[in-house]
Design a protein around this motif. Structure first.
Motif, PDB file in Angstrom:
ATOM      1  N   THR A  19     -22.869   2.654  20.290  1.00 52.70           N
ATOM      2  CA  THR A  19     -23.968   3.621  20.241  1.00 52.70           C
ATOM      3  C   THR A  19     -25.308   2.919  20.408  1.00 52.70           C
ATOM      4  OG1 THR A  19     -22.666   5.086  18.839  1.00 52.70           O
ATOM      5  CG2 THR A  19     -25.043   5.448  18.856  1.00 52.70           C
ATOM      6  N   TYR A  45     -23.928   6.532  28.592  1.00 46.90           N
ATOM      7  CA  TYR A  45     -22.516   6.872  28.380  1.00 46.90           C
ATOM      8  C   TYR A  45     -21.600   5.829  29.004  1.00 46.90           C
ATOM      9  CZ  TYR A  45     -18.065   8.846  29.828  1.00 46.90           C
ATOM     10  OH  TYR A  45     -16.732   9.007  30.109  1.00 46.90           O
ATOM     11  N   SER A  82     -16.919  13.030  24.279  1.00 44.60           N
ATOM     12  CA  SER A  82     -18.134  12.433  23.729  1.00 44.60           C
ATOM     13  C   SER A  82     -19.314  12.628  24.677  1.00 44.60           C
ATOM     14  CB  SER A  82     -17.888  10.938  23.477  1.00 44.60           C
ATOM     15  OG  SER A  82     -19.072  10.285  23.135  1.00 44.60           O
ATOM     16  N   TYR A  83     -19.075  12.397  25.955  1.00 43.56           N
ATOM     17  CA  TYR A  83     -20.128  12.597  26.948  1.00 43.56           C
ATOM     18  C   TYR A  83     -20.593  14.056  26.963  1.00 43.56           C
ATOM     19  CZ  TYR A  83     -22.389  13.281  31.418  1.00 43.56           C
ATOM     20  OH  TYR A  83     -23.286  13.651  32.395  1.00 43.56           O
ATOM     21  N   VAL A  85     -20.428  16.263  24.530  1.00 43.47           N
ATOM     22  CA  VAL A  85     -21.169  16.542  23.294  1.00 43.47           C
ATOM     23  C   VAL A  85     -22.578  15.966  23.397  1.00 43.47           C
ATOM     24  CG1 VAL A  85     -21.257  16.066  20.809  1.00 43.47           C
ATOM     25  CG2 VAL A  85     -19.102  16.743  21.864  1.00 43.47           C
ATOM     26  N   ASN A  86     -22.681  14.719  23.860  1.00 44.43           N
ATOM     27  CA  ASN A  86     -24.005  14.105  23.998  1.00 44.43           C
ATOM     28  C   ASN A  86     -24.862  14.819  25.036  1.00 44.43           C
ATOM     29  OD1 ASN A  86     -23.325  12.271  22.054  1.00 44.43           O
ATOM     30  ND2 ASN A  86     -23.051  10.559  23.449  1.00 44.43           N
ATOM     31  N   TRP A  89     -26.378  17.761  23.412  1.00 45.19           N
ATOM     32  CA  TRP A  89     -27.535  17.420  22.565  1.00 45.19           C
ATOM     33  C   TRP A  89     -28.773  17.161  23.415  1.00 45.19           C
ATOM     34  CZ3 TRP A  89     -26.320  19.355  18.360  1.00 45.19           C
ATOM     35  CH2 TRP A  89     -25.157  19.074  17.668  1.00 45.19           C
ATOM     36  N   ILE A 110     -26.590  12.281  18.254  1.00 43.04           N
ATOM     37  CA  ILE A 110     -25.714  11.357  18.979  1.00 43.04           C
ATOM     38  C   ILE A 110     -25.246  10.240  18.058  1.00 43.04           C
ATOM     39  CG2 ILE A 110     -25.777   9.538  20.754  1.00 43.04           C
ATOM     40  CD1 ILE A 110     -27.336  11.601  22.511  1.00 43.04           C
ATOM     41  N   THR A 114     -21.710  12.903  16.902  1.00 42.87           N
ATOM     42  CA  THR A 114     -20.735  12.514  17.919  1.00 42.87           C
ATOM     43  C   THR A 114     -19.733  11.476  17.419  1.00 42.87           C
ATOM     44  OG1 THR A 114     -22.325  13.070  19.650  1.00 42.87           O
ATOM     45  CG2 THR A 114     -20.454  11.722  20.296  1.00 42.87           C
ATOM     46  N   THR A 118     -15.545  11.637  17.664  1.00 49.75           N
ATOM     47  CA  THR A 118     -14.730  10.664  18.396  1.00 49.75           C
ATOM     48  C   THR A 118     -13.803   9.873  17.477  1.00 49.75           C
ATOM     49  OG1 THR A 118     -16.519   9.028  18.376  1.00 49.75           O
ATOM     50  CG2 THR A 118     -16.348  10.454  20.313  1.00 49.75           C
TER      51      THR A 118
END
Length: 128
Positions: A19, A45, A82-83, A85-86, A89, A110, A114, A118
């Motif tokens: 992250t 990402y 994850s991508y 979800v980000n 945001w 994030i 996130t 994950t």
């Protein structure tokens, strides 16, 4: 239960590194308007996904179940979640049609939300 706790700690450290790499890529691209927030999100990402796979398969979930080779496609699927979800945001918090906030607002969920999603998917599906 103890194994899960330490796995969560390892995931937190490895995920924190991934992250952090995401933020190091996303932040200058978005802050200095080198590109749009969404393109910066894609670049972040890609770096986070590649580093995350190595860190999680070799350390976070080592010995948990399947080998890294058999988990690669599942890990990639979770990384797409994850991508997504980000991306949500970034869209919600920075898009002019939505909240139109500053470039850094998406970093909060994030970093907080996130990773919880994950971890659950990686533990229950990818590396089980």
């Amino acid at each position: 239960m103890r194994e899960t706790f330490w796995q969560l700690v390892r995931f937190g450290v490895a995920g924190g590194l991934a992250t952090g790499l995401y933020a190091l890529v996303y932040s200058p691209l978005a802050a200095f308007k080198i590109t749009s927030e969404q393109v910066a999100n894609i670049a972040g990402y890609l770096v986070a996904m590649l580093s995350g796979y190595v860190l999680h398969s070799k350390w976070s979930f080592r010995g948990h179940g399947v080998s890294a080779k058999t988990s690669a496609s599942k890990f990639f699927a979770v990384s797409l979640v994850s991508y997504a979800v980000n991306t949500f945001w970034v869209w919600l918090l920075t898009d002019d049609a939505m909240l139109a906030g500053p470039w850094w607002w998406p970093l909060i969920p994030i970093v907080v939300v996130t990773p919880l999603v994950t971890f659950s998917l990686n533990r229950l599906w990818v590396f089980s």
